[in-house]
Design a protein around this motif. Structure first.
Motif, PDB file in Angstrom:
ATOM      1  N   ARG A  54       0.829  -1.209   0.000  1.00  0.00           N
ATOM      2  CA  ARG A  54       0.000   0.000   0.000  1.00  0.00           C
ATOM      3  C   ARG A  54       0.866   1.263   0.000  1.00  0.00           C
ATOM      4  O   ARG A  54       0.564   2.218  -0.735  1.00  0.00           O
ATOM      5  CB  ARG A  54      -0.922  -0.007   1.222  1.00  0.00           C
ATOM      6  N   ALA A  55       1.936   1.271   0.769  1.00  0.00           N
ATOM      7  CA  ALA A  55       2.817   2.438   0.805  1.00  0.00           C
ATOM      8  C   ALA A  55       3.488   2.658  -0.546  1.00  0.00           C
ATOM      9  O   ALA A  55       3.632   3.799  -1.010  1.00  0.00           O
ATOM     10  CB  ALA A  55       3.861   2.260   1.900  1.00  0.00           C
ATOM     11  N   ALA A  56       3.890   1.567  -1.209  1.00  0.00           N
ATOM     12  CA  ALA A  56       4.560   1.690  -2.500  1.00  0.00           C
ATOM     13  C   ALA A  56       3.629   2.266  -3.562  1.00  0.00           C
ATOM     14  O   ALA A  56       4.067   3.023  -4.445  1.00  0.00           O
ATOM     15  CB  ALA A  56       5.073   0.320  -2.948  1.00  0.00           C
ATOM     16  N   LEU A  57       2.349   1.934  -3.480  1.00  0.00           N
ATOM     17  CA  LEU A  57       1.399   2.388  -4.496  1.00  0.00           C
ATOM     18  C   LEU A  57       1.157   3.893  -4.448  1.00  0.00           C
ATOM     19  O   LEU A  57       0.624   4.466  -5.404  1.00  0.00           O
ATOM     20  CB  LEU A  57       0.071   1.639  -4.342  1.00  0.00           C
ATOM     21  N   VAL A  58       1.533   4.549  -3.356  1.00  0.00           N
ATOM     22  CA  VAL A  58       1.350   6.002  -3.255  1.00  0.00           C
ATOM     23  C   VAL A  58       2.683   6.738  -3.160  1.00  0.00           C
ATOM     24  O   VAL A  58       2.703   7.954  -2.980  1.00  0.00           O
ATOM     25  CB  VAL A  58       0.468   6.379  -2.039  1.00  0.00           C
ATOM     26  N   ASP A  59       3.782   6.027  -3.319  1.00  0.00           N
ATOM     27  CA  ASP A  59       5.107   6.652  -3.212  1.00  0.00           C
ATOM     28  C   ASP A  59       5.503   7.246  -4.561  1.00  0.00           C
ATOM     29  O   ASP A  59       5.726   6.499  -5.521  1.00  0.00           O
ATOM     30  CB  ASP A  59       6.140   5.613  -2.766  1.00  0.00           C
ATOM     31  N   PRO A  60       5.614   8.574  -4.680  1.00  0.00           N
ATOM     32  CA  PRO A  60       5.949   9.191  -5.972  1.00  0.00           C
ATOM     33  C   PRO A  60       7.354   8.852  -6.454  1.00  0.00           C
ATOM     34  O   PRO A  60       7.667   9.058  -7.635  1.00  0.00           O
ATOM     35  CB  PRO A  60       5.799  10.691  -5.688  1.00  0.00           C
ATOM     36  N   ARG A  61       8.182   8.309  -5.567  1.00  0.00           N
ATOM     37  CA  ARG A  61       9.528   7.917  -5.976  1.00  0.00           C
ATOM     38  C   ARG A  61       9.533   6.601  -6.741  1.00  0.00           C
ATOM     39  O   ARG A  61      10.543   6.245  -7.367  1.00  0.00           O
ATOM     40  CB  ARG A  61      10.437   7.813  -4.745  1.00  0.00           C
ATOM     41  N   LEU A  62       8.419   5.879  -6.715  1.00  0.00           N
ATOM     42  CA  LEU A  62       8.269   4.645  -7.482  1.00  0.00           C
ATOM     43  C   LEU A  62       7.388   4.967  -8.681  1.00  0.00           C
ATOM     44  O   LEU A  62       6.173   5.100  -8.568  1.00  0.00           O
ATOM     45  CB  LEU A  62       7.663   3.546  -6.608  1.00  0.00           C
ATOM     46  N   SER A  63       8.005   5.102  -9.811  1.00  0.00           N
ATOM     47  CA  SER A  63       7.381   5.719 -10.989  1.00  0.00           C
ATOM     48  C   SER A  63       6.926   4.703 -12.016  1.00  0.00           C
ATOM     49  O   SER A  63       7.663   3.782 -12.393  1.00  0.00           O
ATOM     50  CB  SER A  63       8.390   6.683 -11.624  1.00  0.00           C
ATOM     51  N   ARG A  64       5.693   4.899 -12.496  1.00  0.00           N
ATOM     52  CA  ARG A  64       5.212   4.124 -13.638  1.00  0.00           C
ATOM     53  C   ARG A  64       5.833   4.652 -14.930  1.00  0.00           C
ATOM     54  O   ARG A  64       6.161   3.868 -15.830  1.00  0.00           O
ATOM     55  CB  ARG A  64       3.682   4.228 -13.717  1.00  0.00           C
ATOM     56  N   ALA A  65       6.009   5.954 -15.042  1.00  0.00           N
ATOM     57  CA  ALA A  65       6.600   6.518 -16.260  1.00  0.00           C
ATOM     58  C   ALA A  65       8.029   6.016 -16.451  1.00  0.00           C
ATOM     59  O   ALA A  65       8.448   5.698 -17.569  1.00  0.00           O
ATOM     60  CB  ALA A  65       6.565   8.044 -16.195  1.00  0.00           C
ATOM     61  N   ALA A  66       8.786   5.937 -15.358  1.00  0.00           N
ATOM     62  CA  ALA A  66      10.164   5.455 -15.455  1.00  0.00           C
ATOM     63  C   ALA A  66      10.217   4.000 -15.899  1.00  0.00           C
ATOM     64  O   ALA A  66      11.202   3.553 -16.493  1.00  0.00           O
ATOM     65  CB  ALA A  66      10.872   5.630 -14.112  1.00  0.00           C
ATOM     66  N   ALA A  67       9.157   3.239 -15.616  1.00  0.00           N
ATOM     67  CA  ALA A  67       9.105   1.837 -16.034  1.00  0.00           C
ATOM     68  C   ALA A  67       8.853   1.688 -17.520  1.00  0.00           C
ATOM     69  O   ALA A  67       8.955   0.582 -18.062  1.00  0.00           O
ATOM     70  CB  ALA A  67       8.024   1.095 -15.233  1.00  0.00           C
ATOM     71  N   GLU A  68       8.507   2.789 -18.203  1.00  0.00           N
ATOM     72  CA  GLU A  68       8.228   2.752 -19.633  1.00  0.00           C
ATOM     73  C   GLU A  68       9.429   3.171 -20.475  1.00  0.00           C
ATOM     74  O   GLU A  68       9.359   3.163 -21.697  1.00  0.00           O
ATOM     75  CB  GLU A  68       7.032   3.652 -19.959  1.00  0.00           C
ATOM     76  N   THR A  69      10.520   3.555 -19.845  1.00  0.00           N
ATOM     77  CA  THR A  69      11.693   3.967 -20.609  1.00  0.00           C
ATOM     78  C   THR A  69      12.370   2.744 -21.223  1.00  0.00           C
ATOM     79  O   THR A  69      12.252   1.624 -20.703  1.00  0.00           O
ATOM     80  CB  THR A  69      12.692   4.711 -19.709  1.00  0.00           C
TER      81      THR A  69
END
Length: 400
Positions: A54-69
């Motif tokens: 749950r904490a990871a899902l709201v942590d802005p340091r864990l990025s979905r955009a970065a996973a698309e690079t």
């Protein structure tokens, strides 16, 4: 040898029974932040405890955009794409989400109830007249969500077979080559491009026309974003609900005492849907890697910038620290704070619609199909699709 010395392969092999992989329980107890090896050979950190997920899902340091690079770790041969709502961070994610949020409010979704009830009734009539055993997966669990999302978007139902086939390829982890995934994605985008041009010539009152208007009049999204957004709504919009509904029906047939309780107390159905969503250990969506944009610590583990993190929703939903007897299926379970729809800004946009579809589907089945409904084959004979980003039934033969 420690877990980190030899990172296990993930996703874990599915057990023959419908149980959470034993590795989830072991990792929650021994290594709640553990290294795993993905089907591509890349490494990632797997989070298995509810609090960490749950904490990871709201942590802005864990990025979905970065996973698309291009250089980011990969789960398989496909990702949602950097121009999709699933592949964005704020503020781009927020901008796209606002465009359709009004279509998925609780009030708007509730207004769809009569039409979804009509569609469920149409499908259950086909179930009742079909030769037995009947495949509840194709005749009901898949057909109903497809009809709902296609009507909402304005996609012709006549094209369902090829669109569903393409989406199956797109969401495969390793069953298709990179080129096959690219071709399937291109086919869907090409189809939607033609459909969007028709909406420009002849606007209607469906969701696709709303998006086209937002693109052409408001300039609130690019043409590429429009196409990718429509693709995600159409594919994820039916795949996720169909998989969840099929698994829910199997779960109830596998727990006849709980199914009988719902027959006697249909008012329990909304809560039962929440429990069915929680109980499903395979809600994990394999494309949803997150990548750290800076060094951070989760639990006692240091995550380095550029490393991938997987929030295992199915494991979190079976965390003993949050759910009493988590491996017991109980349609009267309360409270039920499951994470099946995610959490934070990427909380599933269609959660309310999926809930309503599942509630109506269960109520219609219980009302219309005799109480002698049962699996037509032993449970361990059923075939599961394991090459997709979520484990799902291929078929569900039943009789009565």
């Amino acid at each position: 040898m420690s877990i980190d010395d030899a990172p296990p392969a993930f996703p874990f092999p599915a057990p023959d029974t419908f149980e959470p992989p034993e590795e989830f329980r072991r990792l929650r107890e021994q290594a709640p932040v553990a290294r795993v090896t993905l089907p591509t050979g890349d490494r990632a950190w797997l989070l298995t405890r509810y609090a960490d997920v749950r904490a990871a899902l709201v942590d802005p340091r864990l990025s979905r955009a970065a996973a698309e690079t291009p250089e980011a770790p990969r789960m398989g041969n496909t990702t949602p794409g950097p121009k999709t709502i699933l592949g964005m961070d704020a503020p781009d994610h927020s901008r796209l989400r606002r465009l359709v949020t009004q279509a998925f409010t609780a009030r708007r979704v509730e207004a769809l109830r009569p039409r979804i009830e009509e569609l469920a009734e149409e499908q259950i009539r086909l179930v009742l007249v079909a030769p037995r055993p009947v495949d509840l997966m194709s005749c009901y669990a898949l057909s109903l969500p497809i009809k709902v999302i296609f009507e909402l978007l304005g996609v012709p139902y006549d094209d369902v077979d090829r669109l569903h086939a393409w989406s199956e390829v797109i969401f495969s982890l390793g069953g298709h080559t990179v080129e096959e995934v690219r071709e399937a994605r291109g086919a869907i985008i090409g189809y939607l491009r033609e459909l969007i041009e028709r909406r420009r010539d002849e606007p209607t009152d469906d969701l696709l026309s709303v998006l086209v208007h937002a693109r052409d009049e408001g300039q609130r999204l690019s043409e590429e974003e429009l196409l990718d957004f429509a693709m995600i709504l159409m594919t994820v919009g039916h795949q996720s609900t169909a998989n969840s509904l099929g698994t829910a029906l199997f779960t109830l047939l596998h727990h006849p005492d709980q199914l009988e309780l719902l027959r006697k107390k249909p008012e329990l159905i909304p809560g039962a849907v929440e429990e069915l969503l929680r109980f499903n250990p395979f809600v994990f969506t394999g494309t949803q890697l997150r990548v750290a944009t800076e060094d951070l610590t989760i639990g006692e583990t240091r995550i380095r910038k550029g490393e991938a993190v997987i929030a295992a929703l199915g494991s979190a939903n079976h965390d003993e620290e949050v759910f009493a007897e988590p491996d017991r299926f109980d349609v009267e379970r309360t409270p039920n704070v499951h994470l099946s729809f995610g959490y934070g800004i990427h909380h599933c946009l269609g959660a309310q619609l999926a809930r309503l579809e599942m509630q109506i589907a269960l109520r219609t089945l219980i009302d219309r199909v005799p109480d002698t409904l049962k699996l037509a084959v032993p449970a361990d004979w059923l075939t599961w699709k394991t090459g997709l980003t979520a484990r799902a039934l291929v078929n569900l033969p039943v009789t009565w």
